[in-house]
Every structure is written in structure tokens, then in C-alpha cells.
Design a protein around this motif. Structure first.
Motif, short mmCIF file in Angstrom:
data_model
loop_
_atom_site.label_atom_id
_atom_site.label_comp_id
_atom_site.label_asym_id
_atom_site.label_seq_id
_atom_site.Cartn_x
_atom_site.Cartn_y
_atom_site.Cartn_z
N LEU A 47 44.92 -71.26 72.92
CA LEU A 47 44.03 -72.53 71.94
C LEU A 47 43.78 -71.97 70.71
O LEU A 47 43.19 -72.62 69.94
CB LEU A 47 42.65 -72.13 72.76
N ASN A 99 44.22 -73.16 81.11
CA ASN A 99 43.31 -74.24 80.99
C ASN A 99 43.39 -74.84 82.53
O ASN A 99 44.17 -74.41 83.35
CB ASN A 99 43.75 -75.34 80.03
N GLN A 183 45.80 -76.14 68.24
CA GLN A 183 44.35 -76.80 68.11
C GLN A 183 44.34 -77.07 66.54
O GLN A 183 43.83 -78.20 66.33
CB GLN A 183 43.37 -76.21 68.75
#
Length: 300
Positions: A47, A99, A183
Motif C-alpha cells: 500500500l 487486501n 498508491q
């Protein structure tokens, strides 16, 4: 005779050495032989970029190691979603922080859910645009480019694309989708004007606002998706139960101390919750609907 004497001169020292070695007394000890402490890898999904992830997650690993008996954790970052997914598909990592889509994939190869990482209501997709953007409605994205970290990023790609689908956008033909690896890259593509909108989810967006306030001030969240179950913590099914139980309990107890609360704040995580495989059945339903209506997960 001379040759025989020469051979004896060569042989005698060797025989003496062999005899001396054989006569050397055995050494005994009352202490058990040293056994190396088993090392287990904890691998979060990417992430953040590897440097940021290590900075934010190493305190968690250090905290667990301070309480863990019979083992030692090492943090391992991944350069992108694909390399992370390869690590669990080949069962390289002992502990995962994937995730929800990766969670149900990891279950297929022998990983089990031991906790949920963060509050469920915080797991949602965000679509970000520049404040000076002409985009006001989803229809304004037609013919434009949207960025995402990865095609398998649930909150930051799958959920935003399903949201756009429900708003009348054909994700496969009305817009151009690019998958930029992280991200932060998805957010920066918006700031630089390379895309009309970029997808992410709350923790990276919150961190971006803290670390890059000037750039963040020029951006805004234009849409949020509904929430889903949050990321999981998983353990490979051959890790000793005594080890996995200690790790799980340490995660659940983080909110109980100032040190633990500081670690959670650094990770943009409210708490870890008790969870198991069944809590992620809802993800299977969501993914089945998405693949039926939008696209296959592994084919962006």
C-alpha cells in the motif's frame, strides 16, 4: 631398501597424526546445543512504496518481537502488487497482510485469516481530482484517463471501477485505465495533471496530506465508494500454533498501551480486530458480481 625407508618416513608422520586424532578424548557439555531461533517473515501488501512501508511497519514488527517467544519476525516489503502476490502464491511468506481480494486468493494455497487490519468502514475507494478540474460528474470522465495502483487493488481499483460502473460508465470503453504501481503514484499522477482522476483509499491519502500538504491542498476527494471488510492478517498453515497465537494476541492488544497506540497511528490504523476466514466470504460475493458485470480481476 632406500625406497622402503623413504616410504616409511612419509607414512610414519601421517600414522602418528591419525593416532593422535583418534586418541583425542570426546568433549561433553551439560548445556544443550545452540538452536537458531526460527525466523518468520511478515509481508504486507504494497500500500506504500518499500521505503515508506518499512518506516511505518518496522515499529510494529519490533513490538511483536519484544513479546514473541520461540521465534523472530522480519518485515519484508514488495516492490509492487504482482511481486507481493507471487510471494503468497508460492507460499514464501509465513505471515501476510493482504487486501481482501488477495485474502481469498491466499486461502486457496493454505493461508488462514487470524485478524482484520483496521475498521471495516475505513475500507473504501476514493477518487481524487485536482480542485481546478472540470470533472464534476462521473460522465465527465468519458474519454479521459484514470489512474490506479494495480488492477488487483481492491479498494483503490476494483471498488472505484465498480462505483463508476454503477454510475453508467463503461469502464472498459468509456475511460482509459492506467495502473501505475503504487498508491502514491496514483495520487501524484492527479497532482501532475497526467490523469483526470486517480483512485486510492484512506490510509495513503491521509499520509499524503501529512507529508505533502502543499500538493494535497490542490487536490480533493470527489467520490467515495461504499465500504467493505478491511485488510486481513494471515498465517501460513504450517506455522506453529504457539507462534501464530502470540502474534495475533499482540496485534489485538495494541490499543491497550500508549506504545501500541502510537504504532497504530503511524500505520493509519485504528485497531486490529479478531477475524477468521468466514469474515471474508462477503468478498467472494463482491468479486463474483464485479467480474460478471465489469471485468476479470486479473485482466485489467
Amino acid at each position: 631398501m632406500a625406497a622402503l625407508n623413504k616410504a616409511l618416513l612419509i607414512t610414519l608422520p601421517l600414522t602418528a597424526c591419525q593416532q593422535q586424532a583418534a586418541d583425542k578424548p570426546l568433549e561433553y557439555s551439560t548445556e544443550p546445543a545452540h538452536v537458531a531461533t526460527p525466523v518468520y517473515r511478515l509481508v504486507p501488501h504494497p500500500l506504500y512504496n518499500p521505503q515508506t512501508l518499512s518506516k511505518l511497519f518496522q515499529p510494529l514488527v519490533d513490538h511483536i518481537n519484544g513479546k514473541l517467544q520461540g521465534g523472530h519476525l522480519e518485515l519484508e516489503a514488495s516492490r509492487d502488487y504482482q511481486s507481493f502476490e507471487q510471494k503468497f502464491l508460492t507460499r514464501e511468506a509465513e505471515f501476510l497482510m493482504p487486501n481482501p481480494w488477495q485474502t481469498i486468493e491466499a486461502q486457496k494455497v493454505g493461508y488462514q485469516v487470524m485478524a482484520m487490519w483496521g475498521d471495516a468502514e475505513n475500507f473504501k475507494g476514493l477518487l481524487i481530482v485536482r480542485k481546478d478540474s472540470p470533472v464534476k460528474t462521473p460522465a465527465d470522465l468519458k474519454g479521459r484517463t484514470v489512474s490506479y495502483p494495480s488492477s488487483t487493488a481492491l479498494a483503490a481499483a476494483i471498488m472505484p471501477q465498480y462505483f463508476l460502473h454503477t454510475q453508467g460508465i463503461n469502464v472498459n470503453s468509456d475511460i482509459h485505465n492506467i495502473y501505475v504501481g503504487s498508491q502514491m503514484s496514483s495520487i501524484m499522477n492527479v497532482y501532475l495533471g497526467q490523469v483526470a482522476a486517480g483512485a486510492t483509499w484512506p490510509p495513503p491519502w491521509n499520509l499524503f496530506q501529512k507529508e505533502h500538504p502543499t500538493e494535497a491542498a490542490q487536490l480533493k476527494v470527489i467520490w467515495e465508494t461504499p465500504s467493505l471488510v478491511n485488510n486481513s492478517v494471515m498465517v501460513r498453515n504450517d506455522v506453529p500454533v504457539a507462534i501464530s497465537q502470540q502474534v495475533r494476541q499482540t496485534l489485538l492488544d495494541l490499543t491497550e498501551t500508549p506504545e501500541g497506540q502510537k504504532i497504530l497511528a503511524g500505520m493509519e490504523t485504528a485497531r486490529f480486530h479478531a477475524a477468521n476466514d468466514a469474515n471474508y466470504d462477503v468478498v467472494r460475493t463482491y468479486i463474483k458480481r464485479f467480474e460478471t458485470e465489469v471485468r476479470p480481476i486479473k485482466q485489467p
